[in-house]
Design a protein around this motif. Structure first.
Motif, PDB file in Angstrom:
ATOM      1  N   ASP A  54      -0.183   0.530  -0.619  1.00 14.14           N
ATOM      2  CA  ASP A  54      -1.592   0.436  -0.228  1.00 14.14           C
ATOM      3  C   ASP A  54      -2.163  -0.969  -0.433  1.00 14.14           C
ATOM      4  N   SER A  67      -6.227  -6.943  -1.760  1.00 16.52           N
ATOM      5  CA  SER A  67      -6.975  -5.929  -1.015  1.00 16.52           C
ATOM      6  C   SER A  67      -6.162  -4.645  -0.960  1.00 16.52           C
ATOM      7  N   ASN A  69      -6.264  -0.632   1.200  1.00 16.05           N
ATOM      8  CA  ASN A  69      -6.832   0.346   2.120  1.00 16.05           C
ATOM      9  C   ASN A  69      -6.125   1.657   1.886  1.00 16.05           C
ATOM     10  N   GLN A  91     -11.506   1.365   0.155  1.00 12.03           N
ATOM     11  CA  GLN A  91     -10.972   0.028   0.366  1.00 12.03           C
ATOM     12  C   GLN A  91     -11.657  -0.942  -0.597  1.00 12.03           C
TER      13      GLN A  91
END
Length: 137
Positions: A54, A67, A69, A91
């Motif tokens: 992820d 980051s 998501n 997110q």
């Protein structure tokens, strides 16, 4: 539905809007610890419930960007009929400025027990040569 009190109507609309928005998308900013020793910086990011797939980690000469998501399953793919569903999409994106003495070619990361750890090693500085005498001409 008829409302005798206009504030009751506003309260109902605000409550519905909050419920709708909170069920649509969760954007959070996970907690981060940054520590260092003589060789590296260590960035630890608390992100339980995610998988290592992820995450996306990008590094340049001056910036580290982390980051993630995570989408939700549709009820069609699970075969379940939900009466209420609050799991949703989440997110985040965090960016950090890097000092010039970080060796961006050797950055490493691992994810274990809900903690993403990124190791940012320092550029090895060659120790100065031993002192020597200079002859004056």
């Amino acid at each position: 539905m008829e409302y005798k009190n206009p504030l009751q109507l506003i309260d109902n609309l605000v409550g519905q809007a909050n419920e709708y928005l909170s069920n649509q998308m969760v954007i959070s900013r996970p907690a981060v610890n940054v520590s260092e020793n003589q060789d590296s910086y260590f960035v630890q990011l608390a992100a339980p419930g995610l998988k290592k797939e992820d995450f996306e980690i990008d590094v340049s000469s001056s910036t580290l960007t982390i980051s993630a998501n995570k989408g939700h399953e549709t009820s069609a793919s699970t075969g379940k009929k939900y009466t209420r569903r609050e799991y949703s999409f989440s997110q985040f994106k965090r960016s950090f400025s890097l000092p010039s003495h970080v060796n961006t070619d050797k950055v490493a990361a691992k994810y274990e027990d809900g903690i993403l750890e990124i190791i940012l090693p320092f550029i090895k500085q060659e120790p100065p040569a031993d002192t020597r005498k200079i002859k004056i001409d």
